[in-house]
Design a protein around this motif. Structure first.
Motif, PDB file in Angstrom:
ATOM      1  N   ARG A   3     -22.563 -15.064  -7.002  1.00 17.06           N
ATOM      2  CA  ARG A   3     -21.858 -15.898  -7.967  1.00 17.06           C
ATOM      3  C   ARG A   3     -21.993 -15.265  -9.345  1.00 17.06           C
ATOM      4  O   ARG A   3     -22.975 -14.593  -9.641  1.00 17.06           O
ATOM      5  CB  ARG A   3     -22.453 -17.309  -7.969  1.00 17.06           C
ATOM      6  N   ALA A   4     -21.000 -15.508 -10.189  1.00 15.59           N
ATOM      7  CA  ALA A   4     -21.029 -14.890 -11.516  1.00 15.59           C
ATOM      8  C   ALA A   4     -20.380 -15.807 -12.537  1.00 15.59           C
ATOM      9  O   ALA A   4     -19.476 -16.589 -12.218  1.00 15.59           O
ATOM     10  CB  ALA A   4     -20.290 -13.550 -11.487  1.00 15.59           C
ATOM     11  N   TRP A 137     -18.065 -25.312   2.821  1.00 10.32           N
ATOM     12  CA  TRP A 137     -17.879 -26.686   2.343  1.00 10.32           C
ATOM     13  C   TRP A 137     -18.948 -27.119   1.351  1.00 10.32           C
ATOM     14  O   TRP A 137     -18.646 -27.768   0.351  1.00 10.32           O
ATOM     15  CB  TRP A 137     -17.839 -27.648   3.527  1.00 10.32           C
ATOM     16  N   SER A 138     -20.190 -26.789   1.620  1.00  7.76           N
ATOM     17  CA  SER A 138     -21.267 -27.245   0.746  1.00  7.76           C
ATOM     18  C   SER A 138     -21.143 -26.662  -0.659  1.00  7.76           C
ATOM     19  O   SER A 138     -21.637 -27.249  -1.627  1.00  7.76           O
ATOM     20  CB  SER A 138     -22.635 -26.880   1.341  1.00  7.76           C
ATOM     21  N   ASP A 144     -21.785 -28.840  -9.085  1.00 10.17           N
ATOM     22  CA  ASP A 144     -23.188 -28.932  -9.500  1.00 10.17           C
ATOM     23  C   ASP A 144     -23.779 -27.592  -9.911  1.00 10.17           C
ATOM     24  O   ASP A 144     -24.699 -27.534 -10.739  1.00 10.17           O
ATOM     25  CB  ASP A 144     -24.036 -29.524  -8.370  1.00 10.17           C
ATOM     26  N   ALA A 145     -23.274 -26.501  -9.328  1.00 10.61           N
ATOM     27  CA  ALA A 145     -23.815 -25.185  -9.669  1.00 10.61           C
ATOM     28  C   ALA A 145     -23.664 -24.892 -11.154  1.00 10.61           C
ATOM     29  O   ALA A 145     -24.463 -24.161 -11.746  1.00 10.61           O
ATOM     30  CB  ALA A 145     -23.124 -24.096  -8.857  1.00 10.61           C
ATOM     31  N   VAL A 146     -22.623 -25.480 -11.777  1.00  7.41           N
ATOM     32  CA  VAL A 146     -22.401 -25.289 -13.208  1.00  7.41           C
ATOM     33  C   VAL A 146     -23.005 -26.426 -14.017  1.00  7.41           C
ATOM     34  O   VAL A 146     -23.667 -26.209 -15.033  1.00  7.41           O
ATOM     35  CB  VAL A 146     -20.895 -25.179 -13.519  1.00  7.41           C
ATOM     36  N   PRO A 185     -28.314 -19.166  -3.745  1.00  7.69           N
ATOM     37  CA  PRO A 185     -28.027 -18.294  -2.598  1.00  7.69           C
ATOM     38  C   PRO A 185     -26.572 -17.859  -2.604  1.00  7.69           C
ATOM     39  O   PRO A 185     -25.710 -18.534  -3.160  1.00  7.69           O
ATOM     40  CB  PRO A 185     -28.339 -19.198  -1.389  1.00  7.69           C
ATOM     41  N   GLY A 186     -26.291 -16.729  -1.982  1.00  7.44           N
ATOM     42  CA  GLY A 186     -24.918 -16.251  -1.891  1.00  7.44           C
ATOM     43  C   GLY A 186     -24.110 -17.079  -0.910  1.00  7.44           C
ATOM     44  O   GLY A 186     -24.639 -17.920  -0.183  1.00  7.44           O
TER      45      GLY A 186
END
Length: 205
Positions: A3-4, A137-138, A144-146, A185-186
């Motif tokens: 992710r970037a 899907w998750s 939430d990652a941001v 995680p990727g």
């Protein structure tokens, strides 16, 4: 599968104009139109996407939507409702998700129909992720990652108070997000990514 962070800007989150400028800048820098955008319903990114004419899938963040639905219920019913909503979001098939959604709306009844109505009204954009591989899907259900790395930073309030300007705000946010993303995680099932990029149909059960 990593992710970037591609861009960070400060501004009004609901401003379509600010989001349009950001997305146009990314396009000029070589970013293709995305296959799916995941964000809060209140963000100005949606009107910016309309302006650009992107035909990508649009996914409302389940975390944001769940909070909105729970806020429409009495406090004593929210804990149980949260469990039911999580069951809807984390269902392993479209059929199960719809069955869980129907159960939730039924449990809301007529007395709390507004909560169930929120779920029904936004269902199409709450289930867009189901058109993609289950392995992803998750990662596609929420933003939430941001939002999680920024949760402790209060950049907005109902009644903002005057204060000293924050120097190098964008740079600070960039570092926060970049550090948070490095700890994630990727993506799973990397072999599926090329077909997704090409826009090929995805077989689902």
């Amino acid at each position: 599968g990593s992710r970037a962070v591609l861009s960070v800007e400060s501004g009004e989150r609901g401003s379509g104009t600010r989001w349009l400028a950001l997305l146009e800048d990314l396009s000029r820098r070589g970013m293709n139109a995305p296959r799916i955008v995941v964000a809060d319903p209140a963000l100005g990114v949606w009107s910016a996407i309309d302006e650009l004419g992107w035909t990508c899938a649009r996914q409302y963040c389940w975390s944001y939507q769940a909070a909105e639905v729970l806020a429409a219920l009495p406090r004593e019913r929210r804990a149980r409702a949260a469990v039911l909503l999580r069951g809807v979001a984390e269902s392993d098939s479209r059929t199960v998700a719809k069955a869980q959604r129907t159960l939730f709306v039924k449990r809301c009844g007529t007395r709390h129909a507004a909560a169930g109505g929120l779920l029904l009204a936004n269902w199409k954009r709450l289930s867009s992720y189901q058109a993609f591989p289950k392995e992803h899907w998750s990662d596609l259900r929420t933003a939430d990652a941001v939002s999680a790395p920024l949760a402790s930073i209060r950049l907005r309030a109902a009644k903002p108070k005057a204060g000293r300007p924050f120097p190098h705000l964008e740079g600070t946010l960039w570092r926060l997000l970049s550090a948070a993303f490095r700890g994630l995680p990727g993506l799973d099932a990397l072999e599926l990514v090329p077909s997704l990029v090409r826009g090929q149909p995805i077989a689902q059960e």
